[in-house]
Design a protein around this motif. Structure first.
Motif, PDB file in Angstrom:
ATOM      1  N   SER A 158       0.841  -1.197   0.000  1.00 44.46           N
ATOM      2  CA  SER A 158       0.000   0.000   0.000  1.00 44.46           C
ATOM      3  C   SER A 158       0.878   1.249   0.000  1.00 44.46           C
ATOM      4  O   SER A 158       1.859   1.322   0.742  1.00 44.46           O
ATOM      5  CB  SER A 158      -0.913   0.021   1.224  1.00 44.46           C
ATOM      6  N   ALA A 159       0.544   2.201  -0.823  1.00 47.23           N
ATOM      7  CA  ALA A 159       1.291   3.458  -0.868  1.00 47.23           C
ATOM      8  C   ALA A 159       0.313   4.618  -0.887  1.00 47.23           C
ATOM      9  O   ALA A 159      -0.634   4.638  -1.677  1.00 47.23           O
ATOM     10  CB  ALA A 159       2.191   3.500  -2.101  1.00 47.23           C
ATOM     11  N   TYR A 160       0.534   5.569   0.007  1.00 47.32           N
ATOM     12  CA  TYR A 160      -0.233   6.811   0.042  1.00 47.32           C
ATOM     13  C   TYR A 160       0.770   7.949  -0.107  1.00 47.32           C
ATOM     14  O   TYR A 160       1.875   7.902   0.433  1.00 47.32           O
ATOM     15  CB  TYR A 160      -1.011   6.931   1.353  1.00 47.32           C
ATOM     16  N   PHE A 161       0.397   8.964  -0.862  1.00 42.50           N
ATOM     17  CA  PHE A 161       1.364  10.009  -1.187  1.00 42.50           C
ATOM     18  C   PHE A 161       0.643  11.272  -1.622  1.00 42.50           C
ATOM     19  O   PHE A 161      -0.587  11.284  -1.799  1.00 42.50           O
ATOM     20  CB  PHE A 161       2.289   9.533  -2.320  1.00 42.50           C
ATOM     21  N   VAL A 162       1.424  12.318  -1.800  1.00 49.54           N
ATOM     22  CA  VAL A 162       0.929  13.532  -2.434  1.00 49.54           C
ATOM     23  C   VAL A 162       1.460  13.532  -3.864  1.00 49.54           C
ATOM     24  O   VAL A 162       2.676  13.527  -4.091  1.00 49.54           O
ATOM     25  CB  VAL A 162       1.388  14.796  -1.691  1.00 49.54           C
ATOM     26  N   ALA A 163       0.530  13.464  -4.823  1.00 50.96           N
ATOM     27  CA  ALA A 163       0.906  13.559  -6.235  1.00 50.96           C
ATOM     28  C   ALA A 163       1.095  15.029  -6.582  1.00 50.96           C
ATOM     29  O   ALA A 163       0.308  15.886  -6.163  1.00 50.96           O
ATOM     30  CB  ALA A 163      -0.176  12.935  -7.110  1.00 50.96           C
ATOM     31  N   LEU A 164       2.141  15.302  -7.362  1.00 51.69           N
ATOM     32  CA  LEU A 164       2.520  16.689  -7.651  1.00 51.69           C
ATOM     33  C   LEU A 164       2.613  16.929  -9.155  1.00 51.69           C
ATOM     34  O   LEU A 164       3.138  16.086  -9.896  1.00 51.69           O
ATOM     35  CB  LEU A 164       3.888  16.993  -7.033  1.00 51.69           C
ATOM     36  N   ASN A 165       2.123  18.061  -9.576  1.00 50.19           N
ATOM     37  CA  ASN A 165       2.332  18.511 -10.953  1.00 50.19           C
ATOM     38  C   ASN A 165       3.742  19.089 -11.011  1.00 50.19           C
ATOM     39  O   ASN A 165       3.992  20.210 -10.586  1.00 50.19           O
ATOM     40  CB  ASN A 165       1.287  19.566 -11.315  1.00 50.19           C
ATOM     41  N   LYS A 166       4.690  18.278 -11.507  1.00 50.36           N
ATOM     42  CA  LYS A 166       6.085  18.697 -11.448  1.00 50.36           C
ATOM     43  C   LYS A 166       6.336  19.932 -12.308  1.00 50.36           C
ATOM     44  O   LYS A 166       7.190  20.769 -11.964  1.00 50.36           O
ATOM     45  CB  LYS A 166       7.020  17.566 -11.881  1.00 50.36           C
ATOM     46  N   ALA A 280      -2.205   4.876  -4.225  1.00 56.45           N
ATOM     47  CA  ALA A 280      -1.626   4.399  -5.485  1.00 56.45           C
ATOM     48  C   ALA A 280      -2.667   4.111  -6.558  1.00 56.45           C
ATOM     49  O   ALA A 280      -2.316   3.960  -7.732  1.00 56.45           O
ATOM     50  CB  ALA A 280      -0.788   3.150  -5.228  1.00 56.45           C
ATOM     51  N   TRP A 281      -3.947   4.065  -6.185  1.00 58.17           N
ATOM     52  CA  TRP A 281      -4.978   3.844  -7.213  1.00 58.17           C
ATOM     53  C   TRP A 281      -5.053   5.006  -8.208  1.00 58.17           C
ATOM     54  O   TRP A 281      -5.643   4.875  -9.268  1.00 58.17           O
ATOM     55  CB  TRP A 281      -6.347   3.605  -6.570  1.00 58.17           C
ATOM     56  N   LEU A 282      -4.411   6.131  -7.885  1.00 53.50           N
ATOM     57  CA  LEU A 282      -4.361   7.230  -8.847  1.00 53.50           C
ATOM     58  C   LEU A 282      -3.800   6.758 -10.188  1.00 53.50           C
ATOM     59  O   LEU A 282      -4.224   7.232 -11.249  1.00 53.50           O
ATOM     60  CB  LEU A 282      -3.477   8.361  -8.303  1.00 53.50           C
ATOM     61  N   SER A 285      -5.838   5.906 -13.238  1.00 51.96           N
ATOM     62  CA  SER A 285      -6.362   7.040 -13.998  1.00 51.96           C
ATOM     63  C   SER A 285      -5.250   7.804 -14.704  1.00 51.96           C
ATOM     64  O   SER A 285      -5.413   8.228 -15.851  1.00 51.96           O
ATOM     65  CB  SER A 285      -7.128   7.990 -13.067  1.00 51.96           C
ATOM     66  N   SER A 286      -4.109   7.975 -14.028  1.00 57.39           N
ATOM     67  CA  SER A 286      -3.031   8.761 -14.636  1.00 57.39           C
ATOM     68  C   SER A 286      -2.398   8.046 -15.820  1.00 57.39           C
ATOM     69  O   SER A 286      -1.775   8.692 -16.676  1.00 57.39           O
ATOM     70  CB  SER A 286      -1.964   9.099 -13.588  1.00 57.39           C
ATOM     71  N   ASN A 287      -2.550   6.712 -15.884  1.00 55.62           N
ATOM     72  CA  ASN A 287      -2.081   5.956 -17.051  1.00 55.62           C
ATOM     73  C   ASN A 287      -3.109   5.929 -18.181  1.00 55.62           C
ATOM     74  O   ASN A 287      -2.820   5.457 -19.281  1.00 55.62           O
ATOM     75  CB  ASN A 287      -1.751   4.516 -16.658  1.00 55.62           C
ATOM     76  N   ASN A 288      -4.312   6.439 -17.893  1.00 61.63           N
ATOM     77  CA  ASN A 288      -5.413   6.414 -18.852  1.00 61.63           C
ATOM     78  C   ASN A 288      -5.506   7.769 -19.560  1.00 61.63           C
ATOM     79  O   ASN A 288      -6.216   8.671 -19.126  1.00 61.63           O
ATOM     80  CB  ASN A 288      -6.721   6.081 -18.118  1.00 61.63           C
ATOM     81  N   PHE A 289      -4.767   7.899 -20.666  1.00 64.94           N
ATOM     82  CA  PHE A 289      -4.736   9.177 -21.377  1.00 64.94           C
ATOM     83  C   PHE A 289      -5.986   9.387 -22.231  1.00 64.94           C
ATOM     84  O   PHE A 289      -6.214  10.493 -22.704  1.00 64.94           O
ATOM     85  CB  PHE A 289      -3.480   9.250 -22.244  1.00 64.94           C
ATOM     86  N   THR A 290      -6.776   8.341 -22.397  1.00 68.19           N
ATOM     87  CA  THR A 290      -8.014   8.494 -23.166  1.00 68.19           C
ATOM     88  C   THR A 290      -9.027   9.320 -22.387  1.00 68.19           C
ATOM     89  O   THR A 290      -9.610  10.286 -22.898  1.00 68.19           O
ATOM     90  CB  THR A 290      -8.607   7.120 -23.512  1.00 68.19           C
ATOM     91  N   GLY A 353      -2.770  -0.314 -12.128  1.00 67.17           N
ATOM     92  CA  GLY A 353      -3.569   0.591 -11.315  1.00 67.17           C
ATOM     93  C   GLY A 353      -2.899   0.949 -10.013  1.00 67.17           C
ATOM     94  O   GLY A 353      -3.550   1.424  -9.084  1.00 67.17           O
ATOM     95  N   GLY A 354      -1.583   0.710  -9.904  1.00 70.15           N
ATOM     96  CA  GLY A 354      -0.843   1.101  -8.708  1.00 70.15           C
ATOM     97  C   GLY A 354      -0.795   0.061  -7.624  1.00 70.15           C
ATOM     98  O   GLY A 354      -0.296   0.336  -6.532  1.00 70.15           O
TER      99      GLY A 354
END
Length: 441
Positions: A158-166, A280-282, A285-290, A353-354
């Protein structure tokens, strides 16, 4: 409401006589697999298993069961998705209690798993004895034991994090943090918000994790046995977030987020909000560019800490996706064979899916390839590897009783909605928690 009444009635029946559906030694009554469990029907038809989980089929589960079904024509698995919220969990519990087809099911919190064990719905996996969970999954697995037994198999890191727009961080001259506090995140949010937008947003599932981080270490109760929900750092969390909502306008008011059912992943992936607290379930969605096209690189930072001392910090994580076998299933042995295969590498497609496999025998390279796919260059790999693999911060699994989770959320929502002060909120949480502690002695 009708479903809730039905479940309450069945729960009462399951717990009648004071034994909670279990034998005196804590093992589930009737938990032994029948001699014919998992055997093909006399007609030669395959055994059919149904697995319920909260991940959309297209985010990995369907690929998993398709691979199993191709390799095992004698045992065929169907995946059923339930939404991991109150309504979805009620749907799963009702299905099991009313005898619908549920052979395996995924628990996403320890409190959910405990409730199902108490209702006699989860099989004691010690029934089998041919798989060493502690050896396979490591020391974090013990956090999922219930009364010293495994009623499920924890399968994912399990991973929890803050995703950042680099890209946004680079434009503001802000580094990707490897260790930071909520005060520092607040400053980032103020610098990153643009125009009338927000700088930081949160998925509501890990929203309250900072409180659990503090109280997992310091105790949910004090030395005298009374509630510790008025811990000074609980007050700090409340006041920090409220200031971000009301003073800084850098994160959405909780009331707005609840009433609008704000799609936080979409807000982040569209570039509107540059920081997102999530799990990590983000990545599904982040891999889904459609459905979620984006033109920026994603970086990762640990969830910030409330304490100033990094040595005192524990983060939510460890291992999760605790998969149980229905104690009422007629195909327990077949379900067990599938579950072992799943944990030891069959779940690799879930990494897209993470969800990375926790078993030491799983092929981590295959999982990582599934995780990144052809989108590797859209992530800041250094920060991803640090958060998902290299961060050595101690972790906890949320195990607080659901009743306490509910009562404290009811009270802090009043605070964030402006209906009561922070001191009134802390006092109300403590009073209700103390009453719960008295009732459960």
């Amino acid at each position: 409401m009708a479903s809730l009444i039905l479940v309450m009635g069945v729960l009462a029946g399951c717990s009648g006589g004071g034994n909670n559906g279990s034998n005196g030694d804590g093992s589930n009554a009737g938990s032994e697999a029948s001699p014919s469990a998992g055997a093909p029907a006399a007609s030669g038809d395959p055994v059919k298993l149904t697995m319920w989980g909260g991940v959309p089929p297209e985010a990995g589960p369907q690929a998993v069961v398709d691979a199993w079904n191709k390799e095992h024509p004698d045992i065929q698995v169907e995946y059923v998705r339930y939404v991991n919220d109150d309504e979805g969990n009620l749907k799963l519990d009702t299905a099991m209690m009313t005898g619908q087809d549920v052979d395996l099911f995924v628990n996403y919190t320890s409190s959910q798993a405990t409730k199902r064990v108490e209702a006699g719905l989860a099989l004691d996996l010690g029934t089998f004895g041919d798989y060493n969970i502690d050896e396979k999954m490591g020391p974090d697995a013990k956090g999922w034991q219930i009364n010293g037994k495994y009623y499920g198999l924890p399968t994912t890191k399990s991973a929890y994090f803050v995703a950042l727009n680099k890209d946004a961080l680079d434009a503001a001259g802000l580094p990707v943090p490897k260790d930071w506090t909520w005060d520092e995140l607040r400053e980032y949010a103020k610098q990153l918000k643009a125009g009338g937008g927000y700088g930081f947003i949160q998925n509501l599932e890990p929203f309250v994790d900072p409180i659990d981080s503090v109280l997992t270490k310091d105790g949910y109760t004090k030395a005298d046995g009374t509630s510790n929900l008025d811990h000074p750092l609980v007050k700090k969390w409340l006041e920090t977030l409220n200031a971000m909502m009301e003073e800084d306008k850098s994160t959405p008011p909780l009331g707005e987020q609840l009433t609008s059912k704000m799609p936080v992943e979409q807000e982040f992936l569209s570039g509107k909000v540059p920081m997102l607290n999530i799990g990590a379930w983000l990545l599904r969605s982040s891999n889904n560019f459609t459905d979620f096209p984006r033109d920026f690189k994603i970086a990762f930072a640990p969830v910030p800490r409330l304490t100033d001392n990094a040595d005192e910090y524990v983060a939510r994580g460890g291992i999760g996706d605790y998969i149980s076998i229905n104690a009422k299933s007629k195909n327990q042995a077949a379900a067990w064979e599938f579950l072992k295969w799943y944990a030891d590498g069959g779940m690799a497609p879930m990494a897209a899916g993470g969800r990375l496999p926790a078993s030491k025998d799983a092929d981590q390279d295959a999982a990582l390839n599934s995780l990144l796919g052809d989108k590797a260059d859209t992530y800041d790999k250094e920060s991803m590897m640090y958060v998902l693999f290299d961060n050595r911060t101690p972790t906890f699994v949320r195990s607080l009783d659901q009743e306490v989770v509910d009562l404290r959320s009811q009270e802090y929502e009043k605070y964030f909605l402006g209906a009561q002060s922070v001191d009134e909120t802390l006092a109300a949480m403590v009073a209700r928690h103390n009453e719960y502690l008295k009732q459960t002695k």
